[in-house]
Enzyme design. Structure first.
Site, PDB file in Angstrom:
ATOM      1  N   GLY A 123     -32.477 -12.719 -32.070  1.00  0.00           N
ATOM      2  CA  GLY A 123     -33.031 -14.187 -32.736  1.00  0.00           C
ATOM      3  C   GLY A 123     -32.824 -14.211 -34.429  1.00  0.00           C
ATOM      4  N   SER A 124     -32.252 -15.487 -34.767  1.00  0.00           N
ATOM      5  CA  SER A 124     -32.547 -15.660 -36.147  1.00  0.00           C
ATOM      6  C   SER A 124     -33.886 -15.883 -36.839  1.00  0.00           C
ATOM      7  CB  SER A 124     -31.689 -17.072 -36.577  1.00  0.00           C
ATOM      8  OG  SER A 124     -30.358 -17.013 -36.083  1.00  0.00           O
ATOM      9  N   HIS A 179     -34.667 -13.442 -39.137  1.00  0.00           N
ATOM     10  CA  HIS A 179     -35.127 -12.116 -39.704  1.00  0.00           C
ATOM     11  C   HIS A 179     -34.004 -11.722 -40.890  1.00  0.00           C
ATOM     12  CE1 HIS A 179     -37.495 -11.902 -36.168  1.00  0.00           C
ATOM     13  NE2 HIS A 179     -36.422 -12.043 -35.335  1.00  0.00           N
ATOM     14  N   HIS A 219     -41.722 -11.582 -34.819  1.00  0.00           N
ATOM     15  CA  HIS A 219     -41.828 -12.884 -34.340  1.00  0.00           C
ATOM     16  C   HIS A 219     -43.445 -13.695 -34.463  1.00  0.00           C
ATOM     17  CE1 HIS A 219     -38.862 -10.891 -32.027  1.00  0.00           C
ATOM     18  NE2 HIS A 219     -38.111 -11.674 -32.484  1.00  0.00           N
TER      19      HIS A 219
END
Lengths: 357, 357
Positions: free
Chosen positions: B54-55, B57, B219
């Protein structure tokens, strides 16, 4: 106040201890008075660069001590000027005999204390020159400043003049290059949130959930205007046009003349950017804004520069001159020429900036 | 929600466009499906490393694309797994004929989609192996994970295996080294504040003004415990001892066997740290914590490691695997040996990590 700190009065000392533990190959830390200096100082045959200012802007300046950048950095307490004895002792420690250049951000306390330190160093037989960084187009005078504040161009100046010093530039050549870089650089910043100075324990200023501050200083001092939150594109346009459309800027700065051994007034006029200019574009996080958001800013900045006829030949994107955990960003554009590009590209090895080695 | 963004649905695309504009010498961005890849891919004679997730990070993973690290990175939407077609197309683009190693953080969506991509690549005649990173000692299972989550060790693995691939390691050698790095690394993180996913528009979780979350995931998924805010020293001790006193960890992982062309179950046991171990110490910002505070954490971490008989031989301090603007930090310790150190020290040139070039 949510921070990774212990006692408020130990914040700066403990962060410096952490730096010393983390980077013994690059730097040492002297306490009482506090300064960070190159592990291999004094570097024989090389002009020494010394900067400093309040803590809370890391990695600037301590994180820029090392090969190809600063020889020493003098950290004050958070958002508080360092004292003349810090600068004087740092200068004595790193001077190899080739002299010391002070790179001074334009804040009243920093300026006064570096002036005292220059006089002390001169009295001690150390060749010294002093260059002011005053690149913030947002405000003419501000809470802590007569004239423009010194912000993002400082980082670029420390890198470029650091490269020149490494390449054997004389003290006068380093000072002349540093003055040119300052005159070629313009910056403007903005804040989405305030930061909290540990000793204060509460936010420096209050911003509504839908508000932002344009033209903020790196100590949270007020900027040009407070307005409703806008999009990244709109914010970038405000900052970029503030920089690109800034007119000629004339002021008189005080510089230490090493040969005369006295202060001289120097009138400087910075010329505006013009189509055809090649620039280094620096998109900086104020500390709490993640790098991902900086890329959204860079995207729009690149479009604006292209439309204005400016060619971005190098860039720097990340948190380099920060305001503790403040969210927001600043943009710096620096007109370049062959000399500036050569030393921008030169190797550097510091905790905060590293390439080529 | 205070962020430097435009429309919520454009966040990832525009940040990728910014990266492409900023770093054309290092990387290119392919859209639909989205992946970031080395400007000079495929690199002849070299195993290709592909990661993703996922973006949110950043700089991981896209910021680690370049010489000496990743050949491609597949960004999902914010905190959302990328899809198999992204990984498959990336693999096809960067495969030079020497095969592709998938480095996969242990989150259910990432794992499933990289499995599908491995099968697609294999069906296409691409040699492929896949290694799981599961280094987070905080929790056994979590919101998005069976087994331990993949966190900070991912950054170190991408650097070290990237160096090995550059040095000519075969696909099997790269996979074996990556598995070893994962088994040698352990991490734990904490949050002072939540982050806000753009599409959600509000904080992922609520933390009181005097509270923090220990063992947080990247997250914002819950950790071990929520507790009253403690000092940097106390927080560092909780994280460091959580890592250093973690016992043997045994689990079965699924790896693609390139020669057999099928999935195999591999039982792995990670051994605890022991006195005399040399380690790389990685102190990471969750995105909103400035580097100055990380040095306070490093200071205490160095003291604890010394007391426990661990020698820190290298360190990495900064925001490298972040959770948007979350304040907080994570610590990763990685046991090293000659092979790991050799490739840690090897040159790297990416937007997020650069030295030696």
């Amino acid at each position: 106040m949510k921070k990774l700190i212990n006692a408020v009065e130990d914040v700066v000392r403990e962060q410096l201890e952490g730096m010393a533990l983390a980077h013994p190959d690059l730097l040492k830390v002297h306490f009482d008075p506090n300064f960070v200096y190159r592990a291999d100082a004094p570097v024989k045959g090389k002009v020494a660069l010394v900067s400093g200012g309040g803590s809370g802007h890391e990695p600037m300046h301590g994180g820029f001590v090392g090969m190809g950048m600063l020889d020493a950095a003098c950290p004050g307490e958070v958002f508080t000027s360092p004292t003349p004895d810090q600068m004087y002792e740092a200068a004595k420690t790193v001077n190899s005999g080739e002299g010391v250049l002070f790179i001074v951000k334009n804040y009243t306390g920093d300026v006064l204390n570096f002036e005292t330190a220059a006089e002390l160093a001169h009295a001690d037989g150390i060749a010294v020159q002093s260059i002011l960084i005053d690149d913030d187009v947002a405000v003419k005078d501000s809470l802590y400043t007569a004239g423009r504040r010194g912000v993002g161009t400082t980082v670029l100046a420390e890198k470029i003049v650091g490269g020149a010093a490494e390449a054997g530039y004389s003290l006068k050549q380093c000072a002349d290059l540093c003055r040119k870089v300052n005159q070629y650089g313009r910056s403007m910043g903005m804040a989405l949130t305030s930061c909290t100075v540990p000793a204060a324990g509460k936010p420096t200023f209050e911003l509504g959930e839908d508000e932002m501050e344009i033209g903020i200083g790196i100590h949270g001092e007020p900027g040009r205007t407070r307005m409703k939150l806008k999009t990244a594109d709109e914010i970038t346009e405000i900052l970029a046009l503030g920089i690109i459309e800034d007119g000629p800027y004339t002021r008189t700065v005080r510089e230490w003349d090493n040969e005369k051994g006295e202060w001289v007034d120097v009138e400087l006029t910075d010329e505006p950017f013009k189509p055809g200019d090649q620039v280094i574009a620096f998109v900086n996080s104020m500390g709490g804004t993640p790098v991902s958001e900086l890329y959204a800013v860079y995207r729009k900045l690149a479009q604006i520069c292209e439309a204005k006829g400016l060619t971005i030949v190098r860039n720097l994107i990340g948190p380099y001159i920060t305001s503790l955990e403040m969210q927001g960003c600043s943009i710096t554009l620096l007109k370049t020429d062959e000399e500036i590009l050569r030393f921008w590209d030169a190797p550097v090895k510091t905790p905060g900036l590293r390439w080529g080695i």
